[in-house]
Write an enzyme that holds these catalytic residues in place. Structure first.
Site, PDB file in Angstrom:
ATOM      1  NE  ARG A   1     -89.051  81.782 -16.981  1.00  0.00           N
ATOM      2  CZ  ARG A   1     -88.072  82.343 -17.358  1.00  0.00           C
ATOM      3  NH1 ARG A   1     -88.297  83.741 -17.787  1.00  0.00           N
ATOM      4  NH2 ARG A   1     -86.791  82.185 -17.071  1.00  0.00           N
TER       5      ARG A   1
ATOM      6  N   GLY B   1     -80.079  77.442 -18.377  1.00  0.00           N
ATOM      7  CA  GLY B   1     -80.358  77.713 -19.874  1.00  0.00           C
ATOM      8  C   GLY B   1     -80.141  76.544 -20.833  1.00  0.00           C
TER       9      GLY B   1
ATOM     10  N   GLY C   1     -80.167  81.881 -14.149  1.00  0.00           N
ATOM     11  CA  GLY C   1     -79.064  82.922 -13.115  1.00  0.00           C
ATOM     12  C   GLY C   1     -79.721  82.508 -11.774  1.00  0.00           C
TER      13      GLY C   1
ATOM     14  CE  LYS D   1     -66.666  82.320 -23.536  1.00  0.00           C
ATOM     15  NZ  LYS D   1     -66.823  83.626 -23.675  1.00  0.00           N
TER      16      LYS D   1
END
Length: 395
Positions: free
Chosen positions: A35, A353, A376, A197
């Site tokens: 980052r 992620g 996110g 999921k």
């Protein structure tokens, strides 16, 4: 969309929201500086213009002032990466911070203390944002990782810089990359969605069906689709309550002429362990007591063929339990396919992620077009949401 190129920073102080929320070890050393490296082009451009940089970021989730979350721990690493001396001030608002900012000369960098030492940051407090705004002449948001949060430094502060605010290079690249997938990319467009999921990806799937020509569904979430269509999945992970939704997604895809590709075979294991016994089976015929943990050889070949015919590729989520070496093969082969397609001229965006972790772990970072820095924020963009940090610059 205003970017750095719309401003001349000569003799100007740029207040830059960077995302320096980097992992530290127990000796407070930075273990992954991605980052910081990503923010370098923005910072250097401003310094080369003859401006100075005031960097603000959060680190972790401190409760009040906690030294372990102080940005002083990363100042040396920031200095090493930028190749420029970094002045650190142990406050981010108030007299001390204002004095340090006022004394800053062209070509210098000031790193402020952790924004989240003040609760007002995450509360999006206007008064706190106004104090931050006193430090600089032009506001630059270069923190995609926090663009989905309406915090003081990411969103609220922008209102004090009318006509003097812009996107940094990193944030502009993130916006362009997502736009390429969702709007302007060359067809055929492919989205690869993996992970455990379905529930975490529902909104994304519904939103991208209008943008893509092909959809590969892999990883654990594939078993919900397989079982919904009558397949036997043994002990594989499955969200039974989402099976009707899986069928609805397949129906919507058909109506929108999106070709959906679900694995046809799987590597099944008799335990969730790297040393488990394994067998390759048809994905509809997984025996009781066994669970699917990676894409099988036929699926890998099928996915390779799909990837090679597409010109724009989004990869979000692994095809198997890649954290275990025995079950990383499907994810690695998919990475190889995407790398090959990219080499042949396709645009490939990796985000979210686990797929970013896989790309780094297996050395694909330089073999794809773009690796997103925001988990996110990336997912919310793909869901079609307007991110507050982006909207604040556009207003």
């Amino acid at each position: 969309m205003k970017t750095l190129n719309d401003f001349n920073f000569e003799n100007k102080k740029a207040l830059i929201r960077v995302d320096f929320n980097v992992p530290l070890n127990d000796k407070f050393e930075v273990t992954d500086a991605t980052r910081i490296v990503s923010a370098k082009p923005t910072i250097i451009k401003i310094l080369e213009d003859g401006g100075s940089c005031i960097l603000m970021s959060h680190l972790g989730r401190p409760k009040g002032v906690q030294d372990e979350f102080s940005l002083r721990h990363i100042a040396e690493t920031v200095e090493d990466i930028l190749g420029v001396e970094v002045i650190f001030v142990d406050e981010c608002v108030g007299e001390k911070a204002e004095k340090a900012a006022a004394n800053l000369q062209s070509g210098q960098i000031l790193l402020l203390e952790n924004l989240r030492f003040h609760d007002e940051e995450t509360a999006g407090d206007v008064g706190f944002a106004e104090k931050l705004s006193k430090l600089g002449d032009i506001y630059v948001n270069d923190a995609f990782g926090t663009a989905h949060r309406a915090h003081a430094s990411t969103t609220i502060v922008a209102q004090f810089f009318e006509g003097k605010k812009c996107f940094g290079n990193l944030l502009a690249q993130e916006i362009d990359s997502i736009k390429k997938v969702m709007e302007t990319g060359e067809k055929p467009v492919l989205a690869i969605l993996g992970g455990a999921k379905v529930s975490s990806k529902i909104t994304i799937i519904e939103n991208i069906l209008d943008a893509v020509d092909h959809l590969i569904i892999g990883g654990g979430m594939a078993f919900t689709f397989v079982k919904a269509q009558g397949g036997k999945i043994g002990n594989s992970i499955c969200e039974d309550d989402k099976m009707p939704l899986a069928l609805e997604i397949l129906k919507q895809a058909k109506e929108k002429n999106v070709q959906v590709h679900i694995p046809v075979d799987t590597i099944a294991a008799d335990a969730f362990s790297n040393d488990a016994n394994t067998q390759t089976v048809d994905i509809n015929e997984i025996p009781d007591g066994w669970e699917g943990v990676d894409a099988g050889p036929k699926s890998r070949k099928q996915f390779h063929d799909v990837v090679m015919q597409c010109k724009t590729i989004l990869w979000n989520g692994p095809l198997g339990v890649f954290e275990m070496e025995s079950f990383a093969g499907g994810t690695i082969e998919l990475g190889n396919s995407i790398a090959e397609a990219t080499k042949n001229g396709a645009f490939s965006l990796v985000g979210g992620g686990d797929s970013v972790a896989a790309v780094k772990q297996f050395g694909f970072e330089d073999k794809v077009s773009y690796v997103s820095t925001g988990g996110g924020a990336m997912l919310e963009s793909l869901e079609g949401k307007t991110l507050p940090g982006i909207a604040a610059i556009l207003e």
